[in-house]
Design an enzyme around this catalytic site. Structure first.
Site, PDB file in Angstrom:
ATOM      1  N   GLY A  98       0.831  -1.197   0.000  1.00  0.00           N
ATOM      2  CA  GLY A  98       0.000   0.000   0.000  1.00  0.00           C
ATOM      3  C   GLY A  98       0.864   1.243   0.000  1.00  0.00           C
ATOM      4  CG  MET A 135      -1.301   7.949   5.448  1.00  0.00           C
ATOM      5  SD  MET A 135      -0.592   8.939   6.776  1.00  0.00           S
ATOM      6  CE  MET A 135      -0.592   7.742   8.118  1.00  0.00           C
ATOM      7  CG  ASP A 184      -0.273   0.960  -4.560  1.00  0.00           C
ATOM      8  OD1 ASP A 184      -0.530   1.383  -3.417  1.00  0.00           O
ATOM      9  OD2 ASP A 184      -1.006   1.162  -5.547  1.00  0.00           O
ATOM     10  NE  ARG A 185      -6.066  -2.455  -5.522  1.00  0.00           N
ATOM     11  CZ  ARG A 185      -7.395  -2.351  -5.510  1.00  0.00           C
ATOM     12  NH1 ARG A 185      -8.144  -3.373  -5.895  1.00  0.00           N
ATOM     13  NH2 ARG A 185      -7.975  -1.233  -5.102  1.00  0.00           N
ATOM     14  CG  ASN A 243      -6.947   4.669  10.240  1.00  0.00           C
ATOM     15  OD1 ASN A 243      -6.101   4.709  11.126  1.00  0.00           O
ATOM     16  ND2 ASN A 243      -7.164   5.678   9.423  1.00  0.00           N
ATOM     17  CE  LYS A 265      -4.157   7.557  13.805  1.00  0.00           C
ATOM     18  NZ  LYS A 265      -5.301   7.611  12.919  1.00  0.00           N
ATOM     19  CD  GLU A 294      -7.972  13.829  13.837  1.00  0.00           C
ATOM     20  OE1 GLU A 294      -8.687  13.571  12.846  1.00  0.00           O
ATOM     21  OE2 GLU A 294      -6.862  13.296  14.026  1.00  0.00           O
ATOM     22  CE1 TYR A 295     -15.630  11.797  13.675  1.00  0.00           C
ATOM     23  CE2 TYR A 295     -13.256  11.478  13.630  1.00  0.00           C
ATOM     24  CZ  TYR A 295     -14.509  11.198  13.131  1.00  0.00           C
ATOM     25  OH  TYR A 295     -14.652  10.320  12.089  1.00  0.00           O
TER      26      TYR A 295
END
Length: 291
Positions: free
Chosen positions: A7, A11, A30-31, A86, A164, A171-172
């Site tokens: 990936g 990031m 990566d694809r 995530n 996390k 953070e929200y």
């Protein structure tokens, strides 16, 4: 050390570069062939010397599950898989159990830093057995910010992504507070320079933060955020945080309200959500909706 990295998006691509700058070898897949060093997971695994470490940076859910499943077929006992996306912490427990049956270690790692991580470093929260964490430690050291802080072994498998998730919930709420204050300042006639009020808060105040700095950056780009639609997505981690609070009977009124405010933004063109959208774009490169 050698690392396989799956990936290479916003990031992952920057993480590959930062790890290489620290002197390690990274084989990336990566694809998108324009981003990849190799063209299949099989080729990636084949280029790494055993025992291997493969770090996964793909979207949570089906994409991560498919990647972990395939790596479980390709890797050997003694290898370690790191999920740096995530993912939900409950998925980590499932992946660790599935890989452990094949003698493969698993570490979950929450990564914060967005598009700024290449230069500033990434805050890391990781979970897993000490022996598996130790195998990945040189990469953690390469990715983390300079100094004594910015990385933590939060606990056993799932702890990294849980930490996390809570980080993102906080953070929200912080973003919502800045957005509400900004809208109120914009509303009254007596305050004639809202952007400079925000800028003045960057020094000497108790609410100064990197998010405040990013808010000023956004206002420098578009002083009244006129070009944005008041619509803000949620990544899912805010929802998971509220669900975990319910499961554990922990009151989270500020975080819960900030999540519901994002839902409300999808019904009306909310001035506050212009600031939320602008902040998400500043720190994470998340898409915004233009007018």
């Amino acid at each position: 050390m050698e690392l396989g990295l799956v990936g290479l998006g916003k990031m992952g691509g920057n993480m590959r570069e930062r790890i290489r700058r620290a002197g390690h070898t990274v084989v990336g897949y990566d694809r998108n062939p324009d981003l990849a060093d190799v063209h299949s997971l099989e080729e990636l695994v084949g280029k790494l010397s055993a025992p291997r470490v493969v770090w996964v940076m793909v979207p949570a859910g089906e994409a991560t599950q498919a990647t972990v499943d395939r790596l479980g077929e390709l890797l050997e006992p003694g290898d370690v898989v790191v999920d740096g996306g995530n993912s939900r912490w409950t998925d980590d427990e499932k992946h660790a159990e599935e890989l452990a049956a094949k003698g493969i270690g698993f570490v979950d790692c929450g990564v914060s830093g967005g598009v700024w991580g290449l230069e500033n470093g990434y805050a890391l929260m990781y979970g897993g057995d000490a022996e598996h964490v130790a195998r990945v430690q040189p990469v953690f050291d390469a990715l983390k910010p300079e100094g004594d802080f910015g990385a933590v072994h939060a606990g056993r498998v799932g702890a990294g992504h849980f930490a996390k998730m809570v980080h993102n919930g906080i953070e929200y709420a912080m973003m919502q507070a800045y957005a509400e204050g900004w809208e109120l300042l914009e509303k009254v006639d007596s305050v004639e320079n809202v952007r400079e009020v925000f800028r003045s808060w960057q020094e000497g105040t108790v609410i100064r933060s990197w998010l405040l700095d990013l808010a000023v950056n956004a206002l420098d780009d578009d002083e009244h955020l006129d070009g944005l639609r008041g619509y803000a997505q949620d990544s899912g981690e805010g929802r998971w945080t509220v669900e975990a609070a319910i499961d554990n009977a922990v009151p989270l009124p500020a975080i819960t309200a900030s999540l519901f405010a994002r839902f409300a933004s999808r019904q009306d063109d909310s001035p506050q959500m212009k600031m939320i959208a602008a902040l998400r774009n500043q720190f994470g490169g998340h898409a915004v909706e233009k007018k």
